[in-house]
Design an enzyme around this catalytic site. Sequence first.
Site, short mmCIF file in Angstrom:
data_model
loop_
_atom_site.label_atom_id
_atom_site.label_comp_id
_atom_site.label_asym_id
_atom_site.label_seq_id
_atom_site.Cartn_x
_atom_site.Cartn_y
_atom_site.Cartn_z
N ILE A 53 0.82 -1.22 0.00
CA ILE A 53 0.00 0.00 0.00
C ILE A 53 0.86 1.27 0.00
O ILE A 53 0.40 2.34 -0.37
CB ILE A 53 -0.94 -0.06 1.23
CG1 ILE A 53 -2.14 0.87 1.10
CG2 ILE A 53 -0.24 0.25 2.52
CD1 ILE A 53 -3.37 0.17 0.74
N TYR A 141 -0.65 5.97 15.46
CA TYR A 141 -1.80 5.32 14.84
C TYR A 141 -3.02 6.25 14.86
O TYR A 141 -3.67 6.46 13.85
CB TYR A 141 -2.09 4.02 15.60
CG TYR A 141 -3.36 3.30 15.25
CD1 TYR A 141 -3.56 2.76 13.98
CD2 TYR A 141 -4.37 3.14 16.21
CE1 TYR A 141 -4.72 2.08 13.68
CE2 TYR A 141 -5.53 2.45 15.91
CZ TYR A 141 -5.71 1.92 14.64
OH TYR A 141 -6.85 1.25 14.35
N LYS A 145 -5.05 8.15 11.74
CA LYS A 145 -6.47 7.86 11.46
C LYS A 145 -7.27 9.17 11.41
O LYS A 145 -8.17 9.32 10.57
CB LYS A 145 -7.03 6.91 12.51
CG LYS A 145 -6.55 5.48 12.36
CD LYS A 145 -7.11 4.82 11.10
CE LYS A 145 -6.75 3.34 11.01
NZ LYS A 145 -7.34 2.69 9.83
#
Length: 319
Positions: A53, A141, A145
Site C-alpha cells: 500500500i 496510529y 487515522k
Amino acid sequence: MAPMKILLTGAGGQIGTDMLPILVARGDEVLAFDLAPRPDTCPAEVEWMRGDITYAEEVDSAVERFQPDRIFHLAAILSAVGEGVPHRAWRVNMEGTRHVLEAARLFGVDQVFFTSTIAAFGPGLEQPVGDNVALRPTTMYGLTKVAGELLGEYYEHTFGIDFRGVRFPGLINAGIPGGGTSDYALFMYVDGMRSGRYESFCTPESMIPFMYMPDAIRAVLELSDAPKASLGQSIYNIAAMSPTAQEIADAVKARIPQVELTFKPDPMRQAILDSWPEALDDTNARRDWNWKHEFDLAAMSDDLMPQLKALIEAAGVPA
Ligand code: SER
C-alpha cells in the site's frame, strides 16, 4: 443490494479474514490486496493480490485493473506496533490512505470506506464520547487515522468521491489480532482457551469500548449500503459494550473455570488505554443508518467459545 466489485486492502488482517467469506456469500466479486501471501482461510472465489500500500503504483495497478465499485480500506499498522515503528506507521497509514483515495479518484471508484478507531480520540473527553469532539490523539496510529478521516472528507468535497467510515471499538473475534492495544481482551479468550492462562498488559479497571467482529462487519456493510442522502456526516462512532478488563476476565472464567487470568500493566500500553474513551456515543449512527449492535459481553462470549475451541483443535493445539 446488487452484487458488486469490492477491493479490500489489508485483506489478510483481523477484520479482512472474517470479512472475505461474508462478501463472497453476498455474491460480491472481491479483490484482496495485502502484503502477505494468500492465507488458507481465503475463499477460493476471491482473487488475492500481493501488493504494498505504500507504493502508489501498486495500488494504482490493482484499482485500474480490477475497476472496483467500492474500496474497503482496512490496511493499517495498529497502535501498539505503531509506537515501535512510528515512521513505518506513518507510511502505511498516511501514505497508504492517500494512495487509495488517489487511485479511487484516478480510476473512478464510487465509494471509499474508511475504518477509523477509538484511537482517534485523546484524553480528557466527557464520557460517553460523541462524534464531534476535539480529536487530539496521543499515538501515531491515532493521528494518522484522524488525518485519514480529514483527507477522505477533502477528497469527497473536492473530487466528489463518496467517502464514509466508522470509528471501531476494539474488535474481538476467533482470530489473531494485529498488534493493537485492545488485544488483551481477545487474548484472554484465545490464550485462556489455548494455554489455560493469560497475563493482561493492563489494570483490571481498564475500560474501553469493544465490539464483536460479526457486529463490526455488519456495520461496515450497512453503512456502505446506506443511501447517501440519509447520512449527515461521513465518519460515525459505533458502539456495543464497554466492559472493564476484569469484567472480560470474569466472562472468560465463567466459561473456562480453571483459567488463570492475571494483570501486569505495561506502562506504554496502559498510557494508550488511559488516553482512549471509556465509552462511545453512537446516537448519530443509530439515527442515520439504523445502526444497532447485537452482541453484548455475554452473547459474544457464548458465541466465541465454541468457535475458538474448534479453531484450536483444528490447528492441533491442545484446548
Ligand atoms: N484495536 C486498535 C488498537 O488497539 C484500536 O483501533 O490499536
